[in-house]
Design an enzyme around this catalytic site. Structure first.
Site, PDB file in Angstrom:
ATOM      1  NE  ARG A  48     -80.581  36.462   8.761  1.00  0.00           N
ATOM      2  CZ  ARG A  48     -80.377  37.432   7.872  1.00  0.00           C
ATOM      3  NH1 ARG A  48     -81.345  38.271   7.561  1.00  0.00           N
ATOM      4  NH2 ARG A  48     -79.214  37.544   7.261  1.00  0.00           N
ATOM      5  CG  HIS A  83     -85.012  37.574   3.388  1.00  0.00           C
ATOM      6  ND1 HIS A  83     -84.430  36.635   4.205  1.00  0.00           N
ATOM      7  CD2 HIS A  83     -84.181  38.662   3.436  1.00  0.00           C
ATOM      8  CE1 HIS A  83     -83.294  37.110   4.699  1.00  0.00           C
ATOM      9  NE2 HIS A  83     -83.128  38.348   4.240  1.00  0.00           N
TER      10      HIS A  83
HETATM   11  P1  NDP Z   1     -75.122  45.517  13.240  1.00  0.00           P
HETATM   12  O1  NDP Z   1     -74.225  44.422  13.688  1.00  0.00           O
HETATM   13  O2  NDP Z   1     -74.530  46.760  12.712  1.00  0.00           O
HETATM   14  O3  NDP Z   1     -76.111  45.934  14.424  1.00  0.00           O
HETATM   15  C1  NDP Z   1     -76.586  45.007  15.351  1.00  0.00           C
HETATM   16  C2  NDP Z   1     -77.195  45.736  16.524  1.00  0.00           C
HETATM   17  O4  NDP Z   1     -77.819  44.780  17.389  1.00  0.00           O
HETATM   18  C3  NDP Z   1     -76.153  46.486  17.378  1.00  0.00           C
HETATM   19  O5  NDP Z   1     -76.666  47.718  17.763  1.00  0.00           O
HETATM   20  C4  NDP Z   1     -75.969  45.567  18.581  1.00  0.00           C
HETATM   21  O6  NDP Z   1     -75.629  46.252  19.776  1.00  0.00           O
HETATM   22  C5  NDP Z   1     -77.357  44.996  18.717  1.00  0.00           C
HETATM   23  N1  NDP Z   1     -77.346  43.716  19.454  1.00  0.00           N
HETATM   24  C6  NDP Z   1     -76.729  42.564  19.102  1.00  0.00           C
HETATM   25  N2  NDP Z   1     -76.919  41.607  20.034  1.00  0.00           N
HETATM   26  C7  NDP Z   1     -77.648  42.197  21.024  1.00  0.00           C
HETATM   27  C8  NDP Z   1     -78.153  41.747  22.262  1.00  0.00           C
HETATM   28  N3  NDP Z   1     -77.949  40.495  22.695  1.00  0.00           N
HETATM   29  N4  NDP Z   1     -78.844  42.615  23.021  1.00  0.00           N
HETATM   30  C9  NDP Z   1     -79.058  43.899  22.601  1.00  0.00           C
HETATM   31  N5  NDP Z   1     -78.617  44.383  21.410  1.00  0.00           N
HETATM   32  C10 NDP Z   1     -77.911  43.532  20.640  1.00  0.00           C
HETATM   33  O7  NDP Z   1     -76.103  44.850  12.137  1.00  0.00           O
HETATM   34  P2  NDP Z   1     -76.858  45.562  10.920  1.00  0.00           P
HETATM   35  O8  NDP Z   1     -77.574  46.749  11.441  1.00  0.00           O
HETATM   36  O9  NDP Z   1     -75.946  45.735   9.762  1.00  0.00           O
HETATM   37  O10 NDP Z   1     -77.894  44.404  10.536  1.00  0.00           O
HETATM   38  C11 NDP Z   1     -78.835  43.923  11.470  1.00  0.00           C
HETATM   39  C12 NDP Z   1     -79.505  42.656  10.944  1.00  0.00           C
HETATM   40  O11 NDP Z   1     -80.443  42.983   9.924  1.00  0.00           O
HETATM   41  C13 NDP Z   1     -78.590  41.631  10.279  1.00  0.00           C
HETATM   42  O12 NDP Z   1     -77.897  40.859  11.236  1.00  0.00           O
HETATM   43  C14 NDP Z   1     -79.567  40.802   9.454  1.00  0.00           C
HETATM   44  O13 NDP Z   1     -80.026  39.691  10.216  1.00  0.00           O
HETATM   45  C15 NDP Z   1     -80.731  41.771   9.210  1.00  0.00           C
HETATM   46  N6  NDP Z   1     -80.866  42.075   7.782  1.00  0.00           N
HETATM   47  C16 NDP Z   1     -82.032  41.751   7.146  1.00  0.00           C
HETATM   48  C17 NDP Z   1     -82.194  42.038   5.810  1.00  0.00           C
HETATM   49  C18 NDP Z   1     -83.480  41.762   5.129  1.00  0.00           C
HETATM   50  O14 NDP Z   1     -83.517  41.786   3.890  1.00  0.00           O
HETATM   51  N7  NDP Z   1     -84.561  41.533   5.829  1.00  0.00           N
HETATM   52  C19 NDP Z   1     -81.121  42.674   5.027  1.00  0.00           C
HETATM   53  C20 NDP Z   1     -79.965  43.019   5.808  1.00  0.00           C
HETATM   54  C21 NDP Z   1     -79.841  42.710   7.126  1.00  0.00           C
HETATM   55  P3  NDP Z   1     -74.204  47.027  19.926  1.00  0.00           P
HETATM   56  O15 NDP Z   1     -74.280  48.181  18.932  1.00  0.00           O
HETATM   57  O16 NDP Z   1     -74.209  47.517  21.323  1.00  0.00           O
HETATM   58  O17 NDP Z   1     -73.152  46.049  19.576  1.00  0.00           O
HETATM   59  C1  OXD Z   2     -78.613  40.072   4.747  1.00  0.00           C
HETATM   60  C2  OXD Z   2     -79.906  39.675   4.219  1.00  0.00           C
HETATM   61  O1  OXD Z   2     -78.274  39.720   5.865  1.00  0.00           O
HETATM   62  O2  OXD Z   2     -80.104  39.757   2.998  1.00  0.00           O
HETATM   63  O3  OXD Z   2     -77.890  40.788   4.034  1.00  0.00           O
HETATM   64  O4  OXD Z   2     -80.787  39.309   4.980  1.00  0.00           O
END
Ligand code: NDP
Ligand code: OXD
Length: 312
Positions: free
Chosen positions: A227, A275
């Site tokens: 993000r 994006h």
């Molecule tokens: P998940 O919820 O599966 O993974 C999030 C990870 O971040 C977990 O490993 C979590 O740790 C870690 N995390 C969260 N908060 C913290 C913190 N404060 N400190 C350390 N680690 C933290 O999400 P996804 O992998 O499915 O997606 C990740 C992000 O990718 C989405 O939220 C979205 O913003 C972005 N995205 C972007 C897209 C694009 O087109 N550019 C498309 C899709 C997604 P733990 O495992 O220990 O809980």
């Molecule tokens: C998502 C994205 O979060 O498109 O799926 O960024």
């Protein structure tokens, strides 16, 4: 079963047809202002506050992986979604493969110095550059969830040293795991490439700032596919301009679309995509949602449940 649908840009016809095939018993309707009729489920992306307010739904499905937008709206309008309505997000549904493609192609481009060769070509210069040793070209991934884990595996398949940082420790084959703020400095100090795949939460907004960037090795590379709110743009530009960072590739911005006068557009060592890191694929998303609804109807708990307090 009644399903409400809301998305600012998706093709409603395509989604309705897919949903009708996957859930023949469901009646799907696009929410219109003033519609207070019965609904069991809602499928949404950035829904208007009035759409969900007060409704006793069996589940709300966000049509993407990130839930920052809906949770931000919920913080501003606490009555927008009842506490007892479970909120789900999409897990993978075809996004992991897209993220793998993006991350691997970008890391290889940096590792093989193709951007440097492109700059030399512009000056008609024939000049082999020093190779980067693979064993020190460590890729660090901020966020080791659904997408981070798959990206880590794909980079391991290319034999790069890979490490990840998350809240809880992970046990992914061949990937060094770091967890929590206390292990962040040790994680960062070894990252030749930093890939951001964190969710945007109150804890992670602005995390890519001078304090973090200064802990990376000199000449590191940054890829942000999570993000825009994670990055303090002025700090990133300062790190590029002083040589701390070699290059940055950015897929996400705050706000979007990126303003035409942003200094990022013309920066010679910044690459931008609009994006498109991983887009929602309707057939896979619908299949996943239909399975989840089937589980909810049977009293089982599907994956993708969002912890509203944690923010992801
Ligand atoms: P998940 O919820 O599966 O993974 C999030 C990870 O971040 C977990 O490993 C979590 O740790 C870690 N995390 C969260 N908060 C913290 C913190 N404060 N400190 C350390 N680690 C933290 O999400 P996804 O992998 O499915 O997606 C990740 C992000 O990718 C989405 O939220 C979205 O913003 C972005 N995205 C972007 C897209 C694009 O087109 N550019 C498309 C899709 C997604 P733990 O495992 O220990 O809980
Ligand atoms: C998502 C994205 O979060 O498109 O799926 O960024």
């Amino acid at each position: 079963m009644d399903i409400l649908f809301w998305h600012p840009s998706f093709d409603v016809r395509e989604w309705s047809e897919l949903l009708a095939r996957a859930l023949p018993q469901a009646r799907v309707r696009v929410w219109q202002p003033g519609d207070e009729g019965h609904a069991d489920y809602a499928l949404v992306w950035q829904p208007p506050v009035e759409m969900l307010q007060g409704r006793k739904l069996k589940g709300v499905f966000v049509l993407g992986a990130g839930v920052d937008a809906i949770l931000e709206r919920l913080r501003a309008h606490p009555g927008m979604l009842r506490e007892d309505v479970p909120l789900f997000r999409l897990e993978d549904t075809g996004m992991a493969q897209q993220m793998q493609e993006y991350a691997v192609s970008q890391v290889l481009r940096w590792f093989r110095r193709f951007d440097d060769y492109q700059a030399l070509q512009a000056q008609a210069q024939w000049q082999p550059l020093e190779e980067y040793p693979r064993e020190t070209f460590t890729v660090g991934i901020l966020g080791a969830g659904v997408l981070g884990a798959k990206v880590a595996a794909s980079l391991r398949a290319w034999d790069f040293p890979v490490r990840c940082w998350s809240r809880s420790l992970k046990n992914y084959p061949g990937v060094e795991s770091f967890a929590g703020n206390e292990q962040l400095p040790a994680f960062l100090s070894g990252c030749r490439v930093l890939i951001n795949l964190l969710p945007s939460t109150p804890d992670t907004v602005g995390i890519i700032n001078t304090a973090l960037l200064s802990q990376l090795p000199q000449g590191a590379y940054v890829l942000n596919v999570a993000r825009g709110a994670h990055v303090v743009v002025a700090d990133l530009l300062a790190a590029l301009d002083c040589g701390k960072l070699s290059r940055a590739t950015l897929d996400v911005f705050s706000p979007e679309p990126l303003a035409p006068d942003s200094p990022l557009w013309a920066h010679p060592r910044v690459a931008i995509t609009p994006h498109v890191g991983a887009v929602t694929r309707p057939p896979q998303a619908v299949e996943w949602i239909a399975t989840a609804i089937g589980q909810l109807e049977q009293g089982a708990q599907p994956g993708g449940l969002v912890d509203r307090q944690r923010g992801y």
